[in-house]
Design a protein around this motif. Structure first.
Motif, short mmCIF file in Angstrom:
data_model
loop_
_atom_site.label_atom_id
_atom_site.label_comp_id
_atom_site.label_asym_id
_atom_site.label_seq_id
_atom_site.Cartn_x
_atom_site.Cartn_y
_atom_site.Cartn_z
N VAL A 1 1.05 -1.40 0.38
CA VAL A 1 0.68 -0.34 -0.37
C VAL A 1 0.95 1.11 -0.13
O VAL A 1 1.90 1.48 1.11
N THR A 2 0.61 2.00 -1.10
CA THR A 2 1.45 3.42 -1.40
C THR A 2 0.45 4.63 -0.66
O THR A 2 -0.49 4.97 -0.92
N SER A 3 1.54 5.54 -0.27
CA SER A 3 0.89 6.82 0.26
C SER A 3 0.21 7.53 -1.12
O SER A 3 -1.35 8.02 -1.40
N GLU A 4 0.72 7.59 -2.30
CA GLU A 4 0.38 7.92 -3.74
C GLU A 4 -1.07 7.42 -4.04
O GLU A 4 -1.71 8.28 -4.53
N LYS A 5 -1.62 5.74 -3.54
CA LYS A 5 -2.72 5.45 -4.36
C LYS A 5 -3.50 6.10 -3.31
O LYS A 5 -5.08 5.59 -3.91
N LEU A 6 -3.20 6.46 -2.15
CA LEU A 6 -4.81 7.04 -1.16
C LEU A 6 -4.79 9.30 -1.92
O LEU A 6 -6.55 8.92 -1.24
N ILE A 7 -4.35 8.78 -2.47
CA ILE A 7 -4.81 10.36 -2.36
C ILE A 7 -5.88 10.49 -3.91
O ILE A 7 -6.03 8.93 -4.30
N GLY A 8 -6.72 11.63 -3.73
CA GLY A 8 -7.66 11.39 -4.31
C GLY A 8 -9.33 11.12 -3.01
O GLY A 8 -10.40 11.59 -3.96
N LYS A 9 -9.29 10.60 -2.88
CA LYS A 9 -10.37 10.34 -1.74
C LYS A 9 -9.64 11.18 -0.55
O LYS A 9 -8.50 11.15 0.22
N LYS A 10 -11.13 11.20 0.62
CA LYS A 10 -10.51 12.18 2.13
C LYS A 10 -9.69 10.56 2.75
O LYS A 10 -10.78 9.44 2.35
N LEU A 11 -8.75 10.42 3.93
CA LEU A 11 -8.37 9.24 4.08
C LEU A 11 -8.69 9.25 5.96
O LEU A 11 -8.22 10.65 5.93
N VAL A 12 -9.28 8.37 6.74
CA VAL A 12 -8.86 7.95 8.34
C VAL A 12 -7.29 7.28 8.05
O VAL A 12 -7.70 6.03 7.87
N VAL A 13 -6.20 7.98 8.65
CA VAL A 13 -5.06 6.83 8.49
C VAL A 13 -5.28 6.71 10.46
O VAL A 13 -5.27 7.68 11.16
N PHE A 14 -5.54 5.66 11.40
CA PHE A 14 -5.18 5.53 12.80
C PHE A 14 -4.27 4.36 12.86
O PHE A 14 -3.58 3.29 12.49
N PHE A 15 -3.71 5.74 13.62
CA PHE A 15 -2.78 4.65 14.41
C PHE A 15 -3.30 3.50 15.80
O PHE A 15 -4.08 4.74 16.64
N TYR A 16 -2.99 2.45 16.01
CA TYR A 16 -2.87 1.80 17.27
C TYR A 16 -1.96 1.15 17.96
O TYR A 16 -0.89 0.25 16.98
N PRO A 17 -1.65 1.51 19.36
CA PRO A 17 -0.57 0.65 19.83
C PRO A 17 -0.17 -0.75 19.53
O PRO A 17 0.65 -1.40 19.30
N LYS A 18 -1.38 -2.02 19.84
CA LYS A 18 -1.50 -3.01 19.55
C LYS A 18 -2.57 -3.97 19.06
O LYS A 18 -3.51 -3.76 19.93
N ARG B 1 -1.61 6.63 20.42
CA ARG B 1 -3.36 6.63 19.88
C ARG B 1 -3.31 7.83 18.79
O ARG B 1 -3.63 8.97 19.41
N THR B 2 -3.35 7.95 17.61
CA THR B 2 -3.43 9.24 17.28
C THR B 2 -4.30 8.78 15.50
O THR B 2 -4.07 7.66 15.27
N THR B 3 -5.07 9.36 15.44
CA THR B 3 -5.57 9.48 14.33
C THR B 3 -5.26 11.09 13.45
O THR B 3 -6.23 11.46 13.85
N PHE B 4 -4.87 11.08 12.16
CA PHE B 4 -5.23 12.10 11.28
C PHE B 4 -6.00 11.60 10.15
O PHE B 4 -6.67 10.72 10.07
N ILE B 5 -6.57 13.01 9.74
CA ILE B 5 -8.10 12.95 8.92
C ILE B 5 -7.14 14.05 7.47
O ILE B 5 -6.57 15.33 7.84
N PHE B 6 -6.81 13.37 6.52
CA PHE B 6 -6.24 13.82 4.69
C PHE B 6 -7.71 14.25 4.50
O PHE B 6 -8.48 13.50 4.09
N ASP B 7 -7.77 15.50 3.67
CA ASP B 7 -8.65 15.80 2.04
C ASP B 7 -8.39 15.26 0.81
O ASP B 7 -6.82 14.32 1.15
N GLU B 8 -8.88 15.33 -0.27
CA GLU B 8 -9.05 14.82 -1.64
C GLU B 8 -6.85 15.26 -1.76
O GLU B 8 -6.87 13.96 -2.31
N ASN B 9 -6.58 15.74 -1.24
CA ASN B 9 -5.08 16.65 -1.54
C ASN B 9 -3.92 16.30 -0.89
O ASN B 9 -3.21 16.15 -1.10
N GLY B 10 -4.39 15.30 -0.11
CA GLY B 10 -3.26 14.72 1.00
C GLY B 10 -3.20 15.65 1.71
O GLY B 10 -1.81 15.45 2.56
N ILE B 11 -3.60 16.55 2.19
CA ILE B 11 -2.89 18.20 3.55
C ILE B 11 -4.42 17.32 4.58
O ILE B 11 -5.62 17.38 4.73
#
Length: 149
Positions: free
Chosen positions: A21-38, A119-129
């Motif tokens: 999975v590459t970050s480039e393939k994730l651009i174009g839609k809104k994205l939720v990236v959640f990091f979890y400990p275990k 534990r943190t979640t990042f939300i990105f727009d369609e442009n990867g911001i």
């Protein structure tokens, strides 16, 4: 740690099925990236299940979801199969992605200090911001935290 206004870091990771999975393939839609400990721990399970229970609604709102931890591909696969998650879980054993997002930090628990994933979640727009960073994740209400914005 990444902050609002930052661009999605370039990364490449391996999902629970051994696929890249590459970050480039994730651009174009809104994205939720959640990091979890275990994987398979109570809090992480509650968070991942809450997102999965609301996955169809998140998709209808234009979101794609990606979970990341330092667990192995095999552990991610077990976690995904046990709970039938509909989104990818990335195995980041060498912590390259985790470090790029800045979530590998000093933690304190029961008087002990140690390095680990915050534990943190990042939300990105369609442009990867990055449009939002959720640091106080409510594991059982996480989808609602994402959708409120």
């Amino acid at each position: 740690m990444l902050k609002v206004g930052d661009k999605l870091p370039q990364f490449e990771g391996t999902n629970q099925d051994g696929e890249t999975v590459t970050s480039e393939k994730l651009i174009g839609k809104k994205l939720v990236v959640f990091f979890y400990p275990k994987a398979m721990t109570p809090g992480c399970t509650a968070e991942a299940c809450n997102l999965n229970e609301n996955y169809e609604y998140l998709k209808k709102q234009g979101f794609q979801v990606l979970g990341i931890s330092a667990d192995s591909v095999a552990k991610q696969k077990k976690f995904q199969e046990k709970y039938n998650f509909e989104y990818d879980l990335i195995a980041d054993e060498n912590r390259e992605i985790i470090e790029k997002f800045g979530v590998w930090q000093l933690k304190k628990f029961m008087g002990r200090e140690f390095m680990g994933i915050v534990r943190t979640t990042f939300i990105f727009d369609e442009n990867g911001i990055c449009t939002e960073v959720i640091e106080k994740v409510k594991t059982k209400e996480h989808a609602a935290q994402i959708l409120k914005g």
